[in-house]
Design a protein around this motif. Sequence first.
Motif, PDB file in Angstrom:
ATOM      1  N   SER A 121      62.151 -64.681   3.333  1.00 14.64           N
ATOM      2  CA  SER A 121      61.734 -65.085   1.985  1.00 14.64           C
ATOM      3  C   SER A 121      60.935 -66.380   2.030  1.00 14.64           C
ATOM      4  CB  SER A 121      62.961 -65.260   1.089  1.00 14.64           C
ATOM      5  OG  SER A 121      63.681 -64.051   0.970  1.00 14.64           O
ATOM      6  N   PHE A 122      61.409 -67.355   2.834  1.00 12.21           N
ATOM      7  CA  PHE A 122      60.688 -68.627   2.953  1.00 12.21           C
ATOM      8  C   PHE A 122      59.294 -68.410   3.541  1.00 12.21           C
ATOM      9  CE2 PHE A 122      59.428 -72.205   5.653  1.00 12.21           C
ATOM     10  CZ  PHE A 122      59.387 -73.228   4.715  1.00 12.21           C
ATOM     11  N   THR A 123      59.211 -67.590   4.580  1.00 14.73           N
ATOM     12  CA  THR A 123      57.924 -67.340   5.236  1.00 14.73           C
ATOM     13  C   THR A 123      56.939 -66.686   4.283  1.00 14.73           C
ATOM     14  OG1 THR A 123      59.065 -67.055   7.351  1.00 14.73           O
ATOM     15  CG2 THR A 123      56.805 -66.242   7.200  1.00 14.73           C
ATOM     16  N   ILE A 124      57.371 -65.619   3.615  1.00 13.82           N
ATOM     17  CA  ILE A 124      56.472 -64.905   2.708  1.00 13.82           C
ATOM     18  C   ILE A 124      56.072 -65.790   1.523  1.00 13.82           C
ATOM     19  CG2 ILE A 124      56.286 -62.938   1.138  1.00 13.82           C
ATOM     20  CD1 ILE A 124      58.088 -61.368   3.010  1.00 13.82           C
ATOM     21  N   ALA A 125      57.021 -66.544   0.968  1.00  9.03           N
ATOM     22  CA  ALA A 125      56.739 -67.390  -0.197  1.00  9.03           C
ATOM     23  C   ALA A 125      55.705 -68.461   0.124  1.00  9.03           C
ATOM     24  CB  ALA A 125      58.036 -68.030  -0.695  1.00  9.03           C
ATOM     25  N   THR A 126      55.847 -69.111   1.278  1.00  9.12           N
ATOM     26  CA  THR A 126      54.880 -70.160   1.642  1.00  9.12           C
ATOM     27  C   THR A 126      53.505 -69.570   1.928  1.00  9.12           C
ATOM     28  OG1 THR A 126      55.723 -70.000   3.916  1.00  9.12           O
ATOM     29  CG2 THR A 126      56.576 -71.778   2.526  1.00  9.12           C
ATOM     30  N   LEU A 127      53.459 -68.362   2.501  1.00  6.94           N
ATOM     31  CA  LEU A 127      52.173 -67.704   2.741  1.00  6.94           C
ATOM     32  C   LEU A 127      51.470 -67.400   1.425  1.00  6.94           C
ATOM     33  CD1 LEU A 127      53.083 -65.103   5.530  1.00  6.94           C
ATOM     34  CD2 LEU A 127      51.760 -67.193   5.789  1.00  6.94           C
TER      35      LEU A 127
ATOM     36  N   PHE B 235      46.403 -65.267   7.304  1.00  7.32           N
ATOM     37  CA  PHE B 235      46.319 -64.334   8.433  1.00  7.32           C
ATOM     38  C   PHE B 235      46.840 -64.983   9.714  1.00  7.32           C
ATOM     39  CE2 PHE B 235      42.868 -62.959   5.566  1.00  7.32           C
ATOM     40  CZ  PHE B 235      43.319 -61.679   5.286  1.00  7.32           C
ATOM     41  N   VAL B 236      46.518 -66.293   9.871  1.00 12.41           N
ATOM     42  CA  VAL B 236      47.006 -67.012  11.049  1.00 12.41           C
ATOM     43  C   VAL B 236      48.527 -67.136  11.007  1.00 12.41           C
ATOM     44  CG1 VAL B 236      46.877 -69.184  12.334  1.00 12.41           C
ATOM     45  CG2 VAL B 236      44.838 -68.290  11.190  1.00 12.41           C
ATOM     46  N   LEU B 237      49.053 -67.482   9.842  1.00 16.12           N
ATOM     47  CA  LEU B 237      50.495 -67.661   9.702  1.00 16.12           C
ATOM     48  C   LEU B 237      51.241 -66.332   9.798  1.00 16.12           C
ATOM     49  CD1 LEU B 237      50.462 -70.306   6.833  1.00 16.12           C
ATOM     50  CD2 LEU B 237      51.025 -70.703   9.235  1.00 16.12           C
TER      51      LEU B 237
ATOM     52  N   GLU C  69      56.098 -54.008   9.011  1.00 10.52           N
ATOM     53  CA  GLU C  69      55.727 -53.445   7.711  1.00 10.52           C
ATOM     54  C   GLU C  69      55.480 -54.545   6.680  1.00 10.52           C
ATOM     55  OE1 GLU C  69      60.259 -52.943   8.238  1.00 10.52           O
ATOM     56  OE2 GLU C  69      58.424 -52.692   9.403  1.00 10.52           O
ATOM     57  N   HIS C  70      56.244 -55.657   6.782  1.00 15.16           N
ATOM     58  CA  HIS C  70      56.003 -56.793   5.887  1.00 15.16           C
ATOM     59  C   HIS C  70      54.648 -57.428   6.181  1.00 15.16           C
ATOM     60  CE1 HIS C  70      60.640 -57.282   5.400  1.00 15.16           C
ATOM     61  NE2 HIS C  70      60.145 -56.395   4.557  1.00 15.16           N
ATOM     62  N   ALA C  71      54.315 -57.549   7.459  1.00 12.29           N
ATOM     63  CA  ALA C  71      53.025 -58.130   7.843  1.00 12.29           C
ATOM     64  C   ALA C  71      51.877 -57.282   7.320  1.00 12.29           C
ATOM     65  CB  ALA C  71      52.939 -58.274   9.363  1.00 12.29           C
ATOM     66  N   SER C  72      51.956 -55.966   7.476  1.00 11.45           N
ATOM     67  CA  SER C  72      50.906 -55.073   6.973  1.00 11.45           C
ATOM     68  C   SER C  72      50.783 -55.175   5.456  1.00 11.45           C
ATOM     69  CB  SER C  72      51.206 -53.625   7.374  1.00 11.45           C
ATOM     70  OG  SER C  72      51.262 -53.495   8.776  1.00 11.45           O
ATOM     71  N   PHE C  73      51.917 -55.273   4.785  1.00  5.95           N
ATOM     72  CA  PHE C  73      51.922 -55.390   3.327  1.00  5.95           C
ATOM     73  C   PHE C  73      51.229 -56.681   2.884  1.00  5.95           C
ATOM     74  CE2 PHE C  73      53.860 -56.235  -0.815  1.00  5.95           C
ATOM     75  CZ  PHE C  73      53.724 -54.996  -1.426  1.00  5.95           C
ATOM     76  N   LEU C  74      51.529 -57.783   3.557  1.00 10.18           N
ATOM     77  CA  LEU C  74      50.922 -59.070   3.208  1.00 10.18           C
ATOM     78  C   LEU C  74      49.424 -59.085   3.503  1.00 10.18           C
ATOM     79  CD1 LEU C  74      53.678 -61.525   4.479  1.00 10.18           C
ATOM     80  CD2 LEU C  74      53.015 -61.128   2.106  1.00 10.18           C
ATOM     81  N   ILE C  75      49.013 -58.458   4.596  1.00 10.05           N
ATOM     82  CA  ILE C  75      47.585 -58.379   4.915  1.00 10.05           C
ATOM     83  C   ILE C  75      46.842 -57.605   3.834  1.00 10.05           C
ATOM     84  CG2 ILE C  75      45.909 -57.357   6.503  1.00 10.05           C
ATOM     85  CD1 ILE C  75      47.815 -58.079   8.791  1.00 10.05           C
TER      86      ILE C  75
END
Length: 658
Positions: A114-120, A340-342, A355-361
């Motif tokens: 949650s912290f990683t996705i929120a900061t991104l 993208f770097v993070l 799957e989370h990474a693909s979703f965020l991209i």
Amino acid sequence: MQTVLAQIFGLLLGAVVLVWLFKRVGLPPILAYLATGVLAGSHGIGWMAQSHEIHFIAELGIVFLLFSLGLEFSLGRLMAMRNIVFGLGTLQVIVTSIVLMLILLLLNLSLLTSFTIATLMALSSTAVVVKLLKESGDLKERRGQLAIGMLLFQDIAVVPLLIILPLLAQSSGSEGIAFALIIALTKGAFVCALLWAIGKWILPKVFNEVALMRTDELFVLTTLVVALFAAGLTYLFGLSMALGAFLAGMMLGESQYRHQLEADIRPFRDILMGLFFVTVGMQLDILFVLGVWYWIIAALALMLVLKIGVITLLAQLMGERKQDAIAAGIMLWQMGEFGFVLIALATKHQLLALEHASFLIAIAVMSMGLTPYLIERTPWLLKQFGFLKMPRNKWQQEPTSSILYRNHVVICGFSRVGQTIARFLKPEAIEYVAIERNPILVQETKVAGEPIIFGHVKQKDILKSAGVEHARLVIITFTDFEQTQVVIDAIKQIAPTVKILVRMRDDSQLEALKELGVTEVVPETLEASLMLVSHVLYMSGVPMTRIVRRVSKERRNRYQFLHGFFAGDKFDSEETNADRLEYLHVIALPENAFAVDKNISELNLEKRKVSVRALRRQDREIDTPSVKTILLAGDILVLQGKPRRVERVERYILDGSE
């Protein structure tokens, strides 16, 4: 090698076709580059393989973009924006991250994820926003400054995130994270101070020497080296390359070379920025998007509402206008390129599932693609919700040319001829701006208070900085025909209707210059001959009145326009030589003149076969005054006709005698 060339050719061809197509239907070029990347990537046709080298070269586009952005700022201006950068910027990142993290925790994601996705998602795209702001002319508007201030803090915030994410994956204690952050901040302060010292004391001397060489290639190469050196220096210290480029540009933003530096860096910036957006598009998996499209739309809507709401609320709490706060929120609602770097870093350290990474991209690419559309329609959106009280045309400022100058004269070259012209313009209260490439001359004349810009007049960006689109006249004072052709072509592309006066050594290139669209050509040999023969005749005993009459006749035979007067329409190219011999005469109307308070039609000048070719009133000129124009005391009329007829009309206009 042939495969690489074929890939590059296909990429360029696809970009050319799609940019043309998108512009035809009114869509921003950014979307065309993203579409090119989608088609070229492994998830599309697959003719372009992703590689670390391509991504690194694409990142140089961001470096040059931030360098040119730094040229728009100065240390004083950045300090004036400190409340936005470190106040509003800090609050925006922290509040947005906390709210998003709470939402993600409610969706049963782990604390670290949650912290990683929120900061991104709290970060925005500097590349997209700055490019759009520069194109729209909103960079100096309050809404643009709010967006830039928050983006600058976000770029700074990337540095601690790059440190924190690996440490979180290793489950280091709070002491380890704090120590790493202190080290990073110390390195950051040191490299910023180093760049400031270099920019303050070394770079001005370097560019002074380079400018004295009068070599375009050397100036361009030096500009590239400085931008890349600053980016590389910050990169070596573990900081963002874009941050170093911005600091270098900011140090040079106070120098006299700012306009020329921006003009030199622009081609590289635009090309590499296009490549950057292509690489962004290459990361979008269309099949994945189609599989979870409803979740992606929901996430985009959530991010749009949340980030705009947070930024609007925080900006208003700091005293900003609601419409500026909402506009800044619309600019910054998307995810950024550093995301993208993070994402790659978090995936590597297993903070994010694939799957989370693909979703965020997918969210990042689609949000960056939607941003130009939303920014372009911001005035309409604000008006629909009742937040915009001003007309749309007042919201949008003129983006392409300087608004510091209007109805002025642009002097290309400020040596002796240009300075002489300026001395005659000053008493007439005619505004002017000069463009000169001699750095010593620019420095000396700036100290004397002259409005002068350092740069090469053949570059359109420099001409735009001088406001050539709003000029009444452009004067080219140098005599090199080849260089003059290039300058005229650049002027005509920007301001097709502006009058151009050219100085030449003789009449040998007269017809060629006329075909290029020059209004008048003044040959040195003719003027020198006329002045020489005037002295010869006077010293031979010929009366001065006869000399003036002879010289004036020669000038009338040569020039289509009143010598030394800027206004007047161009004669038709099919006029006979007899028509060209008609007399052009200037009359200043005193307060007691017969024609004062009468319109031109009342004077019946047509019957006397004399026409009013131009009228100058105070600081403006009327090239073709209407017959209903009422003449006022102080007006300056330009009459055209046969000499005797003009003399009779002059008496009639002044005292009413026939």
